[in-house]
Scaffold this active site. Structure first.
Site, short mmCIF file in Angstrom:
data_model
loop_
_atom_site.label_atom_id
_atom_site.label_comp_id
_atom_site.label_asym_id
_atom_site.label_seq_id
_atom_site.Cartn_x
_atom_site.Cartn_y
_atom_site.Cartn_z
N SER A 154 0.83 -1.20 0.00
CA SER A 154 0.00 0.00 0.00
C SER A 154 0.87 1.25 0.00
CB SER A 154 -0.96 -0.05 1.19
OG SER A 154 -1.97 0.93 1.07
N ASP A 252 -9.79 -3.73 -5.39
CA ASP A 252 -8.98 -2.72 -4.71
C ASP A 252 -9.05 -1.41 -5.48
OD1 ASP A 252 -7.06 -1.22 -3.39
OD2 ASP A 252 -5.37 -2.50 -3.93
N HIS A 282 -8.10 -4.94 -1.09
CA HIS A 282 -6.87 -4.29 -0.63
C HIS A 282 -6.50 -4.81 0.76
CE1 HIS A 282 -3.99 -0.93 -0.61
NE2 HIS A 282 -4.27 -0.78 0.67
#
Length: 307
Positions: A154, A252, A282
């Site tokens: 991320s 995501d 995600h």
């Protein structure tokens, strides 16, 4: 494919409409940093060592994972996710352990300074400086002196890309490989320029309409989001960057920018492996890697790093 049934159960259990509330970093950190598995149930490694690295800006805590006894190791630097304002050495411990064992790398997890107390470029400086420190302490770390990789998830994937760009510019050390898990590579949320921000923007844990607020803590002081060290996807010249593994998730919001970045790297002659995991959201490392469809992500990472 549809969302995995086990993940759908969790999504269906969440309130359908939640009033918008201001993000309070301290409260968000408590929730985000909660571990999924107790330490005794996590993958066991040969040794785990806590250290502190002194830099010009701050003393940075690190955690060193060693996969086995040995005289020499390739090194992987790990930068955790958490929108630059949450995440810790503890929050990603259960993710790093299997990466360490599957790859055979000595892994150094970096506890960089967090926003809003320390906005951009603090996290980037810390990740770069600790990586440089690792190269300068070859004997102590038993680094093989050849293989130096970066990995992050991320916002940590953002830091991986930014450190790679900075290393290419400064020429103080060489990165050989980079692994980006569902990376956030464009911090300009003034418009949703990637279809996945719309398609997956609501109901899949990460809400697209909250991204600007979540990242605002890192961007305090009028940071230019066109700066490639802030939004690596804005860098046009990607030549000479490390071989990359980019892993995305079907549901995501960040899926498309990760895959676009992979395509941009390929156009500039960088070898890239791209894997999209279907039916998952995600942040699936650690949270959903117990499911058969996703548990091979660590082996695939290990294979890439060893290849």
């Amino acid at each position: 494919m549809p969302v995995h049934p086990e993940i759908k159960k969790i999504l269906d259990s969440l309130p359908k409409s939640q009033p918008k509330t201001k993000v309070i970093p301290e409260e968000h950190r408590k929730m985000f940093d909660a571990p999924v598995l107790p330490v005794e149930k996590r993958v066991q490694v040969y040794s785990v060592e806590e250290r502190t690295v002194p830099t010009a800006e701050a003393d940075i805590p690190i955690r060193i994972y060693t996969p086995k006894e040995g005289d020499s190791f390739p090194i992987l630097m790990y930068f955790h996710g958490g929108a630059f304002f949450s995440g810790t050495l503890d929050s990603h411990d259960e993710v790093i352990r299997p990466i360490c064992m599957e790859s055979g790398y000595k892994v150094i997890s970096v506890g960089f300074r967090l926003a809003p107390e320390h906005p951009f470029p603090a996290a980037l400086e810390d990740c770069y400086n600790v990586t440089k420190w690792a190269t300068e302490n070859r004997g102590e770390l038993k680094w093989d002196g050849e293989t130096l990789a970066l990995a992050g998830d991320s916002s940590g994937g953002n830091l991986v890309a930014a450190v790679s760009l900075l290393a290419r510019e400064k020429q103080e050390f060489s990165i050989t490989k980079q692994v980006l898990y569902y990376p956030s590579l464009d911090l300009d949320f003034s418009e949703f320029r990637y279809p996945s921000l719309v398609e997956n923007g609501k109901g899949y844990f990460v809400e697209s309409d909250q991204l600007a607020e979540l990242n605002s803590f890192y961007l305090l002081g009028g940071v230019d989001t066109d700066n490639p060290l802030v939004s690596p996807i804005r860098e046009e010249n990607l030549e000479g960057l490390p071989t990359a593994l980019i892993i995305t998730a079907e549901y995501d919001p960040f899926r498309d920018e990760g895959e676009l970045f992979a395509g941009n790297l390929k156009k500039c002659g960088v070898h890239v492996e791209t894997i999209r995991y279907e039916g998952v959201t995600h942040g699936f490392l650690g949270k959903f890697t117990h499911l058969d469809e996703y548990k091979d992500v660590y082996k695939r990472t290990g294979d890439f790093l060893k290849s």
